[in-house]
Design an enzyme around this catalytic site. Structure first.
Site, PDB file in Angstrom:
ATOM      1  N   HIS A   9     -19.923  18.741 -20.596  1.00 16.18           N
ATOM      2  CA  HIS A   9     -19.671  19.828 -21.542  1.00 16.18           C
ATOM      3  C   HIS A   9     -19.820  21.206 -20.882  1.00 16.18           C
ATOM      4  O   HIS A   9     -20.530  22.068 -21.405  1.00 16.18           O
ATOM      5  CB  HIS A   9     -20.633  19.728 -22.740  1.00 16.18           C
ATOM      6  CG  HIS A   9     -20.458  18.486 -23.548  1.00 16.18           C
ATOM      7  ND1 HIS A   9     -21.469  17.925 -24.288  1.00 16.18           N
ATOM      8  CD2 HIS A   9     -19.373  17.688 -23.723  1.00 16.18           C
ATOM      9  CE1 HIS A   9     -21.018  16.837 -24.891  1.00 16.18           C
ATOM     10  NE2 HIS A   9     -19.750  16.669 -24.559  1.00 16.18           N
TER      11      HIS A   9
HETATM   12  C1  LIG Z   1     -15.273  12.485 -18.952  1.00 18.50           C
HETATM   13  C2  LIG Z   1     -15.332  13.476 -20.094  1.00 18.50           C
HETATM   14  C3  LIG Z   1     -15.724  13.045 -21.350  1.00 18.50           C
HETATM   15  C4  LIG Z   1     -15.819  13.952 -22.402  1.00 18.50           C
HETATM   16  N1  LIG Z   1     -16.180  13.501 -23.645  1.00 18.50           N
HETATM   17  C5  LIG Z   1     -16.218  14.358 -24.674  1.00 18.50           C
HETATM   18  C6  LIG Z   1     -16.530  13.900 -25.985  1.00 18.50           C
HETATM   19  O1  LIG Z   1     -16.769  12.717 -26.210  1.00 18.50           O
HETATM   20  N2  LIG Z   1     -16.569  14.815 -26.992  1.00 18.50           N
HETATM   21  C7  LIG Z   1     -16.320  16.141 -26.780  1.00 18.50           C
HETATM   22  O2  LIG Z   1     -16.376  16.922 -27.724  1.00 18.50           O
HETATM   23  N3  LIG Z   1     -16.030  16.600 -25.546  1.00 18.50           N
HETATM   24  C8  LIG Z   1     -15.957  15.748 -24.500  1.00 18.50           C
HETATM   25  N4  LIG Z   1     -15.643  16.211 -23.250  1.00 18.50           N
HETATM   26  C9  LIG Z   1     -15.449  17.668 -23.078  1.00 18.50           C
HETATM   27  C10 LIG Z   1     -14.054  18.111 -23.497  1.00 18.50           C
HETATM   28  O3  LIG Z   1     -13.086  17.284 -22.866  1.00 18.50           O
HETATM   29  C11 LIG Z   1     -13.872  19.573 -23.066  1.00 18.50           C
HETATM   30  O4  LIG Z   1     -14.853  20.384 -23.686  1.00 18.50           O
HETATM   31  C12 LIG Z   1     -12.495  20.107 -23.444  1.00 18.50           C
HETATM   32  O5  LIG Z   1     -11.466  19.300 -22.917  1.00 18.50           O
HETATM   33  C13 LIG Z   1     -12.346  21.517 -22.909  1.00 18.50           C
HETATM   34  O6  LIG Z   1     -11.016  21.944 -23.126  1.00 18.50           O
HETATM   35  P1  LIG Z   1     -10.357  23.040 -22.210  1.00 18.50           P
HETATM   36  O7  LIG Z   1      -9.044  23.347 -22.828  1.00 18.50           O
HETATM   37  O8  LIG Z   1     -11.315  24.135 -21.974  1.00 18.50           O
HETATM   38  O9  LIG Z   1     -10.151  22.380 -20.775  1.00 18.50           O
HETATM   39  P2  LIG Z   1      -9.402  21.023 -20.294  1.00 18.50           P
HETATM   40  O10 LIG Z   1      -9.272  20.053 -21.430  1.00 18.50           O
HETATM   41  O11 LIG Z   1     -10.143  20.628 -19.080  1.00 18.50           O
HETATM   42  O12 LIG Z   1      -7.949  21.546 -19.941  1.00 18.50           O
HETATM   43  C14 LIG Z   1      -7.669  22.309 -18.800  1.00 18.50           C
HETATM   44  C15 LIG Z   1      -6.377  21.781 -18.192  1.00 18.50           C
HETATM   45  O13 LIG Z   1      -5.908  22.688 -17.208  1.00 18.50           O
HETATM   46  C16 LIG Z   1      -5.434  21.944 -16.107  1.00 18.50           C
HETATM   47  N5  LIG Z   1      -5.493  22.810 -14.916  1.00 18.50           N
HETATM   48  C17 LIG Z   1      -6.572  23.409 -14.368  1.00 18.50           C
HETATM   49  N6  LIG Z   1      -6.218  24.149 -13.302  1.00 18.50           N
HETATM   50  C18 LIG Z   1      -4.874  24.014 -13.182  1.00 18.50           C
HETATM   51  C19 LIG Z   1      -3.914  24.527 -12.264  1.00 18.50           C
HETATM   52  N7  LIG Z   1      -4.257  25.346 -11.262  1.00 18.50           N
HETATM   53  N8  LIG Z   1      -2.606  24.171 -12.426  1.00 18.50           N
HETATM   54  C20 LIG Z   1      -2.238  23.340 -13.446  1.00 18.50           C
HETATM   55  N9  LIG Z   1      -3.100  22.831 -14.350  1.00 18.50           N
HETATM   56  C21 LIG Z   1      -4.400  23.164 -14.206  1.00 18.50           C
HETATM   57  C22 LIG Z   1      -6.374  20.755 -16.024  1.00 18.50           C
HETATM   58  O14 LIG Z   1      -5.786  19.702 -15.288  1.00 18.50           O
HETATM   59  C23 LIG Z   1      -6.549  20.431 -17.498  1.00 18.50           C
HETATM   60  O15 LIG Z   1      -5.533  19.555 -17.941  1.00 18.50           O
HETATM   61  C24 LIG Z   1     -15.525  15.323 -22.183  1.00 18.50           C
HETATM   62  C25 LIG Z   1     -15.119  15.762 -20.910  1.00 18.50           C
HETATM   63  C26 LIG Z   1     -15.013  14.846 -19.879  1.00 18.50           C
HETATM   64  C27 LIG Z   1     -14.566  15.337 -18.507  1.00 18.50           C
END
Ligand SMILES: Cc1cc2nc3c(=O)[nH]c(=O)nc-3n(C[C@H](O)[C@H](O)[C@H](O)COP(=O)(O)OP(=O)(O)OC[C@H]3O[C@@H](n4cnc5c(N)ncnc54)[C@H](O)[C@@H]3O)c2cc1C
Length: 325
Positions: free
Chosen positions: A263
């Site tokens: 997280h």
């Molecule tokens: C293993 C795991 C289990 C989890 N389980 C839970 C759960 O059970 N419940 C919960 O609430 N949360 C969970 N989380 C946390 C949740 O997934 C994150 O809080 C959420 O996805 C954050 O969203 P975000 O949009 O900030 O980032 P992300 O979902 O990480 O999205 C960012 C995206 O940008 C892409 N990216 C980054 N840099 C580049 C680049 N230079 N070029 C192209 N693409 C790029 C990445 O590949 C990714 O697809 C979990 C996380 C993980 C890793």
């Protein structure tokens, strides 16, 4: 998806944001060995996550001026807080062996049981194979005097050792505890000026002693819960002996084995103050026409899982943008 107003480019690595003076105008990316650019007609929305967003900003010249200059990156805006303030839920897990084949595991005895459960799931969508892995959880206060829970527990019906990278023959279950509002702060910094080089992530877990003490209190509470009589019929011992550890030995185990429960937040902190990376509408400070909309903008870590709050922030900003169209 068939939406006329959405064009998704997959298998691409964003390498740099493009600016005209201090106005964001688009993005450079690599795909199939080719460098391409895309120009924005409207606002640029950066949502590369807690590690990707500060990385991309820094590669594009937005971040701590000294760090960027060291990598030979021309500075567009000196924002010292980009990549700072990294927070995460630090977690400790205990792995219990059991002779019961009711949990998910590897073994000849349970093979038939698992097969019958797979058929049951296929027919009804129910049973062992419908498990969401983390079957149960709870929120507790480390001390009765505090207002809101500061510890979260997860229970999984399987052995989760080192994020399941370490597999064990046999059956078991696991119990996790994590610190909900940690004081420790880490960072995301550049290894180089190349987008293909992953950034250096230093979570600095337990660097604040208060987090270490709170996690120890949480593990002690978890030990107590796991010793409760309903587990007597199942408990065949904790794999690493963590269930019996106390004092300094327990603290050593915590410092050696505690790890993320996934997280991370905070590396492009939202705020009204001059040091904040984005304002309350998630607009990047000192730069026009770009917002950051992902978990990196959370100023502090929430007392629960981060996925739904991230979606909620995105919904709010989407509504805001639609309103101004
Ligand atoms: C293993 C795991 C289990 C989890 N389980 C839970 C759960 O059970 N419940 C919960 O609430 N949360 C969970 N989380 C946390 C949740 O997934 C994150 O809080 C959420 O996805 C954050 O969203 P975000 O949009 O900030 O980032 P992300 O979902 O990480 O999205 C960012 C995206 O940008 C892409 N990216 C980054 N840099 C580049 C680049 N230079 N070029 C192209 N693409 C790029 C990445 O590949 C990714 O697809 C979990 C996380 C993980 C890793």
């Amino acid at each position: 998806m068939g939406w006329p107003n959405l064009h998704a480019i997959t298998d691409a690595l964003a390498t740099r944001l493009l600016f005209d003076n201090r106005r964001a105008t688009g993005l450079e990316f690599r795909r199939n060995g080719q460098t391409q650019t895309v120009k924005a007609r409207g606002e640029v929305i950066l949502c590369a996550g807690v590690f990707g967003s500060p990385h991309l900003l820094k590669l594009s010249g937005i971040g701590p001026a000294e760090e960027l200059s060291r990598q030979g990156i021309p500075v567009i805006a000196d924002l010292p807080q980009v990549g700072e303030n990294l927070q995460d839920h630090i977690d400790f897990v205990m792995n219990y062996r059991t002779s019961s084949t009711e949990s998910v595991g590897y073994g000849l005895r349970g093979g038939w049981h698992l097969l019958s459960e797979a058929i049951k799931w296929w027919r009804t969508g129910e049973g062992l194979c419908a498990t969401p892995a983390a079957e149960a959880g709870g929120f507790l206060k480390s001390h009765p005097d505090i207002d809101v829970p500061d510890l979260q527990f997860h229970f999984t019906a399987g052995l989760v050792d080192d994020h399941s990278r370490k597999l064990h023959w046999g059956y078991g279950y696991s119990a996790h505890v994590c610190v909900l509002r940690p004081h420790s702060r880490g960072s995301v910094t550049l290894r180089s000026a190349q987008a293909t080089d992953a950034p250096r992530i230093d979570p600095r877990y337990l660097s604040d002693e208060r987090d270490a003490q709170k996690l120890r209190r949480g593990v002690e509470m978890l030990q107590m819960i796991m010793r409760a009589s309903p587990f007597d019929a199942y408990d065949k011992g904790e794999i690493h002996g963590h269930d019996r550890m106390q004092g300094g030995e327990l603290m050593d185990a915590i410092r050696n084995r505690a790890d993320t429960i996934y997280h991370p937040v905070g590396t492009c902190r939202m705020g009204r103050d001059a040091d904040a990376v984005v304002d309350p509408m998630l607009r990047l400070r000192n730069i026009e026409n770009i917002r950051i909309v992902d978990a990196s903008v959370m100023p502090t870590l929430i007392g629960g899982n981060t996925n739904a709050p991230t979606v909620m922030m995105a919904e709010k900003i989407a509504g805001e943008m639609k309103y101004h169209l």
